[in-house]
Design an enzyme around this catalytic site. Sequence first.
Site, mmCIF file in Angstrom:
data_model
loop_
_atom_site.group_PDB
_atom_site.id
_atom_site.type_symbol
_atom_site.label_atom_id
_atom_site.label_comp_id
_atom_site.label_asym_id
_atom_site.label_seq_id
_atom_site.Cartn_x
_atom_site.Cartn_y
_atom_site.Cartn_z
ATOM 1 N N GLU A 64 0.324 -11.684 -3.141
ATOM 2 C CA GLU A 64 -1.134 -11.689 -2.956
ATOM 3 C C GLU A 64 -1.882 -11.141 -4.164
ATOM 4 O O GLU A 64 -3.072 -11.371 -4.305
ATOM 5 C CB GLU A 64 -1.520 -10.907 -1.693
ATOM 6 N N ARG A 80 13.029 3.101 -0.229
ATOM 7 C CA ARG A 80 11.631 3.220 -0.664
ATOM 8 C C ARG A 80 11.576 3.700 -2.119
ATOM 9 O O ARG A 80 12.394 4.519 -2.534
ATOM 10 C CB ARG A 80 10.961 4.218 0.275
ATOM 11 N N CYS A 116 6.038 -5.296 0.379
ATOM 12 C CA CYS A 116 6.179 -3.957 -0.187
ATOM 13 C C CYS A 116 6.092 -2.867 0.890
ATOM 14 O O CYS A 116 7.049 -2.702 1.653
ATOM 15 C CB CYS A 116 5.164 -3.772 -1.305
ATOM 16 N N GLY A 122 0.856 -1.180 0.000
ATOM 17 C CA GLY A 122 0.000 0.000 0.000
ATOM 18 C C GLY A 122 0.887 1.223 0.000
ATOM 19 O O GLY A 122 1.775 1.339 -0.830
ATOM 20 N N GLU A 123 0.709 2.086 0.978
ATOM 21 C CA GLU A 123 1.515 3.308 1.048
ATOM 22 C C GLU A 123 2.011 3.440 2.489
ATOM 23 O O GLU A 123 1.225 3.686 3.401
ATOM 24 C CB GLU A 123 0.659 4.504 0.612
ATOM 25 N N SER A 124 3.323 3.268 2.642
ATOM 26 C CA SER A 124 3.871 3.109 3.991
ATOM 27 C C SER A 124 3.754 4.368 4.847
ATOM 28 O O SER A 124 3.559 4.264 6.062
ATOM 29 C CB SER A 124 5.330 2.667 3.921
ATOM 30 N N HIS A 129 4.457 -8.473 -4.460
ATOM 31 C CA HIS A 129 3.109 -8.729 -3.925
ATOM 32 C C HIS A 129 2.609 -10.101 -4.361
ATOM 33 O O HIS A 129 1.867 -10.179 -5.341
ATOM 34 C CB HIS A 129 2.121 -7.720 -4.507
ATOM 35 N N ILE A 185 5.421 -3.042 -7.635
ATOM 36 C CA ILE A 185 4.619 -1.834 -7.860
ATOM 37 C C ILE A 185 5.175 -0.710 -6.991
ATOM 38 O O ILE A 185 5.017 -0.717 -5.771
ATOM 39 C CB ILE A 185 3.136 -2.107 -7.512
ATOM 40 N N ARG A 186 5.886 0.207 -7.611
ATOM 41 C CA ARG A 186 6.564 1.285 -6.849
ATOM 42 C C ARG A 186 7.291 0.684 -5.652
ATOM 43 O O ARG A 186 7.166 1.129 -4.513
ATOM 44 C CB ARG A 186 5.537 2.300 -6.364
HETATM 45 N N1 GLN Z 1 5.838 2.951 -2.583
HETATM 46 C C1 GLN Z 1 5.017 2.467 -1.535
HETATM 47 C C2 GLN Z 1 5.413 3.051 -0.193
HETATM 48 O O1 GLN Z 1 6.264 3.842 -0.105
HETATM 49 C C3 GLN Z 1 5.062 0.960 -1.460
HETATM 50 C C4 GLN Z 1 4.439 0.391 -2.706
HETATM 51 C C5 GLN Z 1 3.578 -0.809 -2.486
HETATM 52 O O2 GLN Z 1 3.323 -1.249 -1.367
HETATM 53 N N2 GLN Z 1 3.076 -1.315 -3.576
HETATM 54 O O3 GLN Z 1 4.865 2.710 0.788
#
Ligand code: GLN
Length: 206
Positions: A188, A110, A81, A49-51, A186, A143-144
């Site tokens: 999942e 990151r 991630c 997700g987004e940390s 991921h 993904i990112r």
């Molecule tokens: N770039 C996201 C972050 O900084 C991590 C990306 C992801 O969980 N798919 O949290």
Amino acid sequence: MTQETIGILALQGNVAEHGYVLDQLGVPHRKVRLPRDLEGLSGLILPGGESTTMSKLMVFNELEDPLREALRGGLPAYGTCAGMILLADEVLDTRPDAVSLGAIDITVRRNAFGRQVDSFETDLDIPQLAIGGDQPPVHAAFIRAPWVERVGDDVEVLARVPESAGETAGTVVGVRQGSAMVTSFHPESTGETRLHEFFLRELVGI
Ligand code: GLN
């Protein structure tokens, strides 16, 4: 069927996807949002997700310290991630106030593979997953994604980017130390269950 319950950190991100994998494996699970949700868990998954968003919500919900304590007490944890970023000892290129739970002796960078448009998929060999013979590679989505830039002495490498990936070949993207494991990718979201099976078997012990 086992009575052990696995928690899924449910502040933001791929919560439902992890729940679906655990359903496929027949393992009961529960969302973790508040300190009381940690009670009686046999393991915890920290999703992608987004940390930094998860960090803020963790602080807001007063979950940071109880979670750090639970991890220090040996609660098995698997972070994918953004979950990897949260579990690491040290994180580069994040906000100064981001939470580091310090459950695994690595330095993570990151967004290391670039922006959202640089997201990619590749096949990974993970020898530790092969039980009783050859298994197909793990199809992994980045993904990112973060990468692991430093690996502590007691940390076991599970996965590296393959030679075919070009300039990032050899980069560490999956590790395990004691009761914690993390992957940059991921499983999942690609229908892959073997990383979760590994976590449940080797770290949780069910
Ligand atoms: N770039 C996201 C972050 O900084 C991590 C990306 C992801 O969980 N798919 O949290």
